[in-house]
Scaffold this motif. Structure first.
Motif, PDB file in Angstrom:
ATOM      1  N   ASN A  67      18.395 -55.989   9.626  1.00  0.00           N
ATOM      2  CA  ASN A  67      19.073 -54.838   9.028  1.00  0.00           C
ATOM      3  C   ASN A  67      18.559 -54.492   7.633  1.00  0.00           C
ATOM      4  N   TYR A  68      17.516 -55.175   7.182  1.00  0.00           N
ATOM      5  CA  TYR A  68      17.003 -55.002   5.825  1.00  0.00           C
ATOM      6  C   TYR A  68      15.501 -54.763   5.840  1.00  0.00           C
ATOM      7  N   ALA A  69      14.998 -54.202   4.737  1.00  0.00           N
ATOM      8  CA  ALA A  69      13.564 -53.989   4.554  1.00  0.00           C
ATOM      9  C   ALA A  69      13.221 -54.226   3.090  1.00  0.00           C
ATOM     10  N   ILE A  70      12.002 -54.686   2.855  1.00  0.00           N
ATOM     11  CA  ILE A  70      11.492 -54.850   1.491  1.00  0.00           C
ATOM     12  C   ILE A  70      10.497 -53.714   1.256  1.00  0.00           C
TER      13      ILE A  70
ATOM     14  N   LYS B 113      18.940 -51.990   2.516  1.00  0.00           N
ATOM     15  CA  LYS B 113      19.674 -52.153   3.770  1.00  0.00           C
ATOM     16  C   LYS B 113      19.427 -50.927   4.631  1.00  0.00           C
ATOM     17  N   LYS B 114      19.079 -51.172   5.888  1.00  0.00           N
ATOM     18  CA  LYS B 114      18.866 -50.086   6.841  1.00  0.00           C
ATOM     19  C   LYS B 114      20.210 -49.670   7.418  1.00  0.00           C
ATOM     20  N   GLY B 115      20.322 -48.403   7.774  1.00  0.00           N
ATOM     21  CA  GLY B 115      21.526 -47.907   8.412  1.00  0.00           C
ATOM     22  C   GLY B 115      21.157 -46.993   9.562  1.00  0.00           C
ATOM     23  N   LEU B 116      22.058 -46.841  10.519  1.00  0.00           N
ATOM     24  CA  LEU B 116      21.777 -45.974  11.653  1.00  0.00           C
ATOM     25  C   LEU B 116      21.852 -44.500  11.284  1.00  0.00           C
ATOM     26  N   SER B 117      22.869 -44.135  10.558  1.00  0.00           N
ATOM     27  CA  SER B 117      23.080 -42.716  10.250  1.00  0.00           C
ATOM     28  C   SER B 117      23.035 -42.442   8.754  1.00  0.00           C
TER      29      SER B 117
END
Length: 114
Positions: free
Chosen positions: A29-32, A39-43
């Protein structure tokens, strides 16, 4: 956030298999990006993850700074997300911050029925 960062940057996992599996699942759910954790999110767009020493400033800025809304805890957390920020304890921290706000406490006492 440190274990997630360590895993994404250095592929470092805990020794415990169960904890390692949970960390892999959470890290999805995360990215650098440019050395910063998001934090990644769907919407929603990527949310910048804040360190504990950064959270009080952002709470203050959104609650009583440029926005100056003096909103309740849940709404404060939603506004922080809309502003593009995230940390794991955002909701309880927002509610606790509002409880300590003198102006909010005065207003809540003003609106209570006698």
């Amino acid at each position: 956030m440190d274990p997630i960062t360590d895993f994404l940057e250095n592929d470092k996992l805990p020794d415990d298999d169960k904890a390692a599996k949970a960390l892999r699942r959470e890290a999805a759910n995360y990215a650098i990006i440019d050395g910063r954790l998001f934090k990644k999110g769907l919407s929603q767009p990527l949310l910048k993850c804040l360190r504990p020493y950064q959270t009080d400033y952002m709470l203050s800025e959104v609650h009583e700074g440029c926005c100056d809304h003096h909103i309740e805890g849940k709404a404060l957390a939603r506004n922080l997300v809309r502003a593009g920020y995230y940390w794991p304890s955002m909701m309880p921290d927002s509610q606790e911050f509002v409880k300590k706000c003198r102006i909010c406490q005065e207003n809540s006492n003003f609106y209570k029925a006698p």
